[in-house]
Write an enzyme that holds these catalytic residues in place. Structure first.
Site, short mmCIF file in Angstrom:
data_model
loop_
_atom_site.label_atom_id
_atom_site.label_comp_id
_atom_site.label_asym_id
_atom_site.label_seq_id
_atom_site.Cartn_x
_atom_site.Cartn_y
_atom_site.Cartn_z
N GLU A 488 0.81 -1.21 0.00
CA GLU A 488 0.00 0.00 0.00
C GLU A 488 0.84 1.26 0.00
OE1 GLU A 488 -2.81 -0.45 3.16
OE2 GLU A 488 -3.95 -1.91 2.03
N GLU A 587 -5.11 -9.38 0.72
CA GLU A 587 -5.71 -9.26 2.05
C GLU A 587 -7.23 -9.28 1.93
OE1 GLU A 587 -4.56 -5.83 4.21
OE2 GLU A 587 -2.44 -6.33 4.27
#
Length: 685
Positions: A488, A587
């Site tokens: 991220e 995720e």
């Protein structure tokens, strides 16, 4: 996992050969290392920073942890929800014995979200903003390891927020390198049974005996500090937690998408694979990860001095009242704990005494046998996000993570999956996981290497250098599935995504070139929010790894599986059309408690609207998702196996889920009422 065994097709060339079969057996006698993995004493002689790093030019990345809350909402923008992986009031939510790294993990998220040179001090310059923690999504590993935009937070005021912090390298020895691996593990034939009130760093479930109870890695003799000085913490977020940038425009970060998949229409097709109630117009914002990014008020912010004698009078009066009440409560608690202490001798084993009692744990150790024979755990997850406890700089230099605790974790993980994903390389976490795999003789277990990337060039260089060292020291690199460079990083870049992407790609290219020079046949990837993936990033990576969390989209648990499938297929899968690149959901998960989320910028009007955190809802999502994903070959990493109690500090009044994403609590016990599907006996490769 993506591979030739799919029962359906994405109509693109992404179905490469399955990799489950190319896992080379682990040599239990020789191990994976050419040299023994680094081992450390209980307490490192390093009590101060090894060096002060100067600021480096802003790179476009925000220093943060690898997980934080991100909102997948009905409206554009980021949710303000944050995810902490598990925190239990009154428990050891901060110590090395807790899943996720305890207080050392806190350093990750906090340190990375502020414009200071080191540590949690960064929180002091947030202008009152609550910055969420995240691991992979926000936070994870991880962890964490997922963090939404803090409540009422505006955009970052200046480029100063991108300024790097002081950091410490992996080349700094963690304690005495010659110490036996097991010496780092807290001891006792049974995991730590210390009272929860002995120390704020004691693990959850400390009063329960048995192999599922986490041990305290440090004795009550003062090995672990009861008060942490934020000025001593300089963390780079490699545990999966990252600070969440504020003020990202709704138009650039969230876009409405059809809900065809969520509906599982009778007509069939891709979306029909996941049967669940239709979700109307879900949109995607930042998704909470596993990190310290969880948006909440900093515990380090000093209160504004009050004035006036009347106010002081009230304070004195209240203080006296608290003293009286405290004395009464203290007496009652003391009596109770005294009785429990009598029932459980040897309650304060240190890491070294654990080694003396248990040695370097292996598959034949009695407690490991118990951990590896839990009938309620099923190997139905293609992969699991994982961050070992206590692997954050610089705290790990003084309080090294425990090898035996990592071995215990891996023993449990082996009952759930054959693939573990890490978020960083600091504090010898990769070496400890590999050592645990060898000791447990897990022939099929594989590891995704993780490299934490943020705005600090020194941190990034250290992480990459350690990655190379791990590979050089590993005899059989077939245990690795690849390297994930950054988690991220684009999400944390805020409005400066262009420069962040350029720098991220340059790091990926550097790693790829090094692998070619060394003849390492390993894929290079990065992971980010599902809607941050664009063609240029796809070109630079070997896999598309997307963090997709339905909880932050504000959809119900019954809609979650369909929403996840729909979002992934509409936003990420098409990007690899015409290539042989795989797509992986890096995720996905659901919290077991803590409130409800109604999507980006939407405040829930009651406690039953939107995505509700709870055991029943978690069971619903797992029931709809896990076996269907296993059947159709969807490759994903579940976030996560263990709660991370220390993240409770990132909870807010209405969002108390940051510490509750694990299948199990911090003591490695399956949460009451939670049922992992057995999928008719079918297991993940």
């Amino acid at each position: 996992m993506s591979g030739p065994h799919r029962s359906f097709s994405f109509n693109q060339g992404d179905d490469g050969a399955g990799d489950a079969g190319d896992v080379s057996p682990i040599r239990s006698q020789e191990g994976h290392f050419m040299n023994s993995p680094p081992r450390h004493n209980d307490v490192s002689p390093v009590s101060a920073r090894s060096q002060a790093m100067g600021s480096s030019p802003s790179s476009g990345f925000l220093s943060a942890h690898e997980h934080g809350d991100r909102g997948w909402g009905q409206n554009s923008g980021h949710t303000q929800a944050m995810r902490t992986n598990s925190t239990t009031p009154g428990m050891d939510n901060l110590g090395p014995a807790a899943v996720g790294g305890g207080i050392s993990g806190i350093a990750l998220g906090v340190a990375n979200s502020h414009n200071r040179q080191s540590g949690i001090d960064a929180f002091r310059d947030t202008d009152g903003r609550n910055l969420p923690a995240e691991r992979g999504y926000n936070t994870t590993g991880s962890d964490n390891p997922y963090v939404p935009t803090p409540p009422g937070g505006g955009s970052h005021g200046s480029a100063e927020n991108l300024r790097p912090r002081d950091s410490y390298g992996s080349n700094v020895a963690l304690g005495a390198a010659a110490a036996p691996a097991g010496q780092l593990t807290p001891g006792g034939s049974n995991p730590s049974q210390r009272s929860l009130f002995d120390s704020p760093y004691q693990g959850v479930g400390a009063m329960d005996a048995g192999p599922y109870q986490r041990q305290s890695a440090y004795s009550a003799a003062g090995d672990y500090p009861l008060v942490i000085n934020p000025d001593e913490i300089a963390d780079d977020g490699d545990d999966g937690f990252t600070p969440v940038p504020n003020g990202k425009s709704a138009s650039s970060n969230a876009r409405a998408i059809p809900a065809a998949a969520a509906g599982g229409a009778a007509g069939g097709g891709l979306f029909g694979l996941f049967k669940s109630k239709k979700a109307d117009n879900p949109s995607y914002g930042p998704v909470p990860g596993a990190g310290l990014e969880a948006g909440e008020k900093s515990r380090w912010v000093k209160p504004t001095p009050g004035g006036g004698s009347r106010k002081r009078g009230w304070i004195v009066g209240l203080a006296l009242a608290f003293i009286v009440v405290g004395a009464i409560v203290g007496g009652a608690v003391g009596g109770t704990l005294g009785n429990r202490e009598n029932e459980a001798p040897d309650t304060t084993k240190s890491a070294s005494s654990d080694t003396e009692s248990n040695g370097d744990l292996n598959k034949d150790s009695s407690e490991i046998k118990d951990l590896m024979n839990n009938p309620d755990l099923h190997k139905v997850f293609p992969g699991m996000d994982y961050t070992p406890w206590g692997v954050q700089y610089p705290l790990c230099l003084k309080y090294p993570p425990s090898q035996n605790n990592v071995t215990r974790d891996v023993a449990v993980l082996s009952q759930l999956t054959n693939t573990v994903r890490l978020y960083g390389t600091d504090c010898n976490q990769t070496e400890m996981v590999l050592h645990a795999i060898d000791r447990l003789e897990l022939k099929d277990m594989k590891v995704w290497l993780g490299v934490w990337i943020d705005s600090n060039d020194t941190t990034n260089d250290r992480q990459i250098k350690q990655l190379y060292k791990v590979l050089d020291d590993t005899k059989d690199i077939s245990i690795f599935k690849g390297a994930i460079v950054g988690n991220e990083a684009l999400y944390r870049a805020g409005n400066d995504i262009a420069s962040a992407k350029k720098k991220l790609i340059s790091y990926m290219d550097d790693v790829r070139n090094h692998f070619k020079e060394k003849n390492y046949d390993l894929p290079i990837a990065t992971s980010d929010l599902g809607d941050n993936w664009k063609e240029d990033l796809v070109t630079a990576t070997d896999l598309v790894m997307s963090n997709v969390h339905p909880f932050f989209a504000g959809v119900t648990a019954k809609e979650a599986a369909g929403w996840t499938w729909n979002f992934w297929n509409q936003n990420d899968v098409p990007l690899t059309k015409g290539t042989n690149k795989k797509q992986v959901i890096s995720e996905v998960g659901w919290p077991s408690g803590g409130g409800n989320d109604c999507g980006s910028n939407n405040k829930c009007t009651d406690d039953t609207s939107g995505s509700v955190a709870g055991i029943d809802e978690m069971n619903q999502f797992m029931s709809d998702w896990i076996c269907q994903a296993l059947e159709n070959g969807t490759d994903y990493f579940w976030f996560e196996a263990f709660d991370e109690p220390w993240k409770v500090q990132y909870n807010t009044k209405d969002e108390n889920w940051e510490d509750k994403w694990g299948l199990m609590d911090a003591a490695r016990k399956l949460k009451p009422g939670l049922k992992i599907p057995d999928c008719g006996g079918k297991t993940a490769a």
